[in-house]
Write a protein that holds these residues in place. Sequence first.
Motif, PDB file in Angstrom:
ATOM      1  N   PRO A   3     159.595  28.097  45.198  1.00 22.14           N
ATOM      2  CA  PRO A   3     160.684  28.096  46.176  1.00 22.14           C
ATOM      3  C   PRO A   3     162.051  27.744  45.582  1.00 22.14           C
ATOM      4  N   PHE A   4     162.068  27.103  44.422  1.00 22.75           N
ATOM      5  CA  PHE A   4     163.312  26.613  43.853  1.00 22.75           C
ATOM      6  C   PHE A   4     163.872  27.495  42.739  1.00 22.75           C
ATOM      7  N   THR A   5     163.256  28.631  42.498  1.00 21.17           N
ATOM      8  CA  THR A   5     163.710  29.501  41.411  1.00 21.17           C
ATOM      9  C   THR A   5     164.215  30.827  41.952  1.00 21.17           C
ATOM     10  N   LYS A   6     165.143  31.414  41.208  1.00 15.67           N
ATOM     11  CA  LYS A   6     165.657  32.731  41.577  1.00 15.67           C
ATOM     12  C   LYS A   6     164.680  33.823  41.117  1.00 15.67           C
ATOM     13  N   ASN A   7     164.172  33.667  39.897  1.00 15.32           N
ATOM     14  CA  ASN A   7     163.221  34.612  39.322  1.00 15.32           C
ATOM     15  C   ASN A   7     162.150  33.857  38.538  1.00 15.32           C
ATOM     16  N   VAL A   8     160.994  34.492  38.395  1.00 18.24           N
ATOM     17  CA  VAL A   8     159.906  33.942  37.589  1.00 18.24           C
ATOM     18  C   VAL A   8     159.489  35.027  36.603  1.00 18.24           C
ATOM     19  N   LEU A   9     159.558  34.704  35.316  1.00 15.71           N
ATOM     20  CA  LEU A   9     159.156  35.644  34.273  1.00 15.71           C
ATOM     21  C   LEU A   9     157.691  35.429  33.942  1.00 15.71           C
ATOM     22  N   THR A  10     156.920  36.511  33.967  1.00 17.13           N
ATOM     23  CA  THR A  10     155.509  36.423  33.606  1.00 17.13           C
ATOM     24  C   THR A  10     155.137  37.583  32.708  1.00 17.13           C
ATOM     25  N   GLY A  11     154.118  37.361  31.897  1.00 18.69           N
ATOM     26  CA  GLY A  11     153.577  38.449  31.102  1.00 18.69           C
ATOM     27  C   GLY A  11     152.897  39.458  32.016  1.00 18.69           C
ATOM     28  N   ASP A  12     152.595  40.616  31.474  1.00 20.64           N
ATOM     29  CA  ASP A  12     152.001  41.682  32.286  1.00 20.64           C
ATOM     30  C   ASP A  12     150.481  41.614  32.359  1.00 20.64           C
ATOM     31  N   TYR A  13     149.902  40.472  32.023  1.00 16.33           N
ATOM     32  CA  TYR A  13     148.461  40.298  32.129  1.00 16.33           C
ATOM     33  C   TYR A  13     148.061  40.207  33.606  1.00 16.33           C
ATOM     34  N   PRO A  14     146.819  40.560  33.936  1.00 13.89           N
ATOM     35  CA  PRO A  14     146.380  40.506  35.344  1.00 13.89           C
ATOM     36  C   PRO A  14     146.411  39.069  35.882  1.00 13.89           C
ATOM     37  N   HIS A  15     147.103  38.886  36.991  1.00 15.54           N
ATOM     38  CA  HIS A  15     147.187  37.592  37.667  1.00 15.54           C
ATOM     39  C   HIS A  15     147.652  37.815  39.102  1.00 15.54           C
ATOM     40  N   PRO A  16     147.437  36.836  39.975  1.00 17.55           N
ATOM     41  CA  PRO A  16     147.886  36.996  41.358  1.00 17.55           C
ATOM     42  C   PRO A  16     149.399  37.225  41.399  1.00 17.55           C
ATOM     43  N   PRO A  17     149.862  38.159  42.214  1.00 21.08           N
ATOM     44  CA  PRO A  17     151.304  38.443  42.277  1.00 21.08           C
ATOM     45  C   PRO A  17     152.096  37.244  42.805  1.00 21.08           C
ATOM     46  N   LEU A  18     153.307  37.091  42.293  1.00 23.38           N
ATOM     47  CA  LEU A  18     154.165  35.977  42.688  1.00 23.38           C
ATOM     48  C   LEU A  18     155.299  36.423  43.616  1.00 23.38           C
ATOM     49  N   GLY A  19     155.244  37.659  44.086  1.00 21.29           N
ATOM     50  CA  GLY A  19     156.229  38.124  45.056  1.00 21.29           C
ATOM     51  C   GLY A  19     157.449  38.769  44.422  1.00 21.29           C
ATOM     52  N   LYS A  20     158.498  38.880  45.225  1.00 28.49           N
ATOM     53  CA  LYS A  20     159.716  39.595  44.817  1.00 28.49           C
ATOM     54  C   LYS A  20     160.433  38.924  43.652  1.00 28.49           C
ATOM     55  N   LYS A  21     160.233  37.654  43.464  1.00 29.03           N
ATOM     56  CA  LYS A  21     160.927  36.928  42.400  1.00 29.03           C
ATOM     57  C   LYS A  21     160.344  37.200  41.009  1.00 29.03           C
ATOM     58  N   ILE A  23     159.322  38.820  37.647  1.00 26.44           N
ATOM     59  CA  ILE A  23     159.740  39.846  36.689  1.00 26.44           C
ATOM     60  C   ILE A  23     158.710  39.826  35.572  1.00 26.44           C
ATOM     61  N   LYS A  24     158.004  40.945  35.399  1.00 27.48           N
ATOM     62  CA  LYS A  24     156.963  41.022  34.368  1.00 27.48           C
ATOM     63  C   LYS A  24     157.530  41.632  33.091  1.00 27.48           C
ATOM     64  N   TYR A  25     157.003  41.171  31.980  1.00 29.46           N
ATOM     65  CA  TYR A  25     157.358  41.736  30.683  1.00 29.46           C
ATOM     66  C   TYR A  25     156.075  41.952  29.888  1.00 29.46           C
ATOM     67  N   ASP A  26     156.147  42.787  28.880  1.00 23.39           N
ATOM     68  CA  ASP A  26     155.001  43.112  28.048  1.00 23.39           C
ATOM     69  C   ASP A  26     154.793  41.993  27.031  1.00 23.39           C
ATOM     70  N   GLY A  27     153.702  41.247  27.163  1.00 23.49           N
ATOM     71  CA  GLY A  27     153.411  40.204  26.188  1.00 23.49           C
ATOM     72  C   GLY A  27     153.117  38.855  26.805  1.00 23.49           C
ATOM     73  N   TYR A  28     153.256  37.825  25.978  1.00 19.74           N
ATOM     74  CA  TYR A  28     152.982  36.440  26.359  1.00 19.74           C
ATOM     75  C   TYR A  28     154.164  35.570  25.935  1.00 19.74           C
TER      76      TYR A  28
END
Length: 166
Positions: A3-21, A23-28
């Motif tokens: 709730p306190f972040t504008k965006n959340v960066l995550t790798g493109d590995y399978p995981h539960p979606p975090l919503g509109k915030k 942003i996935k990238y290729d890697g870890y």
Amino acid sequence: YLPFTKNVLTGDYPHPPLGKKEIKYDGYHELAYLHPKYFTPKKSVLSKLGIKDNEIYTILRFSSWEASHDYGQAGISYRNKLNAIREFEKYGKVFISSESKIDPELDKYKIVIPPDMIHDAIFYSSLVFADSYTIPAESTILGVPSIIIHKTKSYYLDDQEKKYGL
């Protein structure tokens, strides 16, 4: 944190979606600083550890369990830490890296190197045993097997295991 972040960066590995915030990238995350383009292991760490070339050693990593994401979690019991040390000592030296103070009886295992050399120590180790995820994720990126004792699921470590057999 969400709730306190504008965006959340995550790798493109399978995981539960975090919503509109999200942003996935290729890697870890760990590739940002451990990719061979950016990280070159310093062999001088071996002399600081008292290790000879190709000598087997294991790094045990214990979390402090004080971070907000650790709420409700607990680490490995003292008895099981001793059991792990005894087991891994059968194969080589054992070093403990711990976020919190370790019991005086375990002081002789404490890894004594500058903090910026931990990845060098991991790179040359034979195995990492931990009750948290970051150091095992780093060891995996460096090609070192890890054993993780934790109650929750790690989507990125599961992905590394499936995708790369690590």
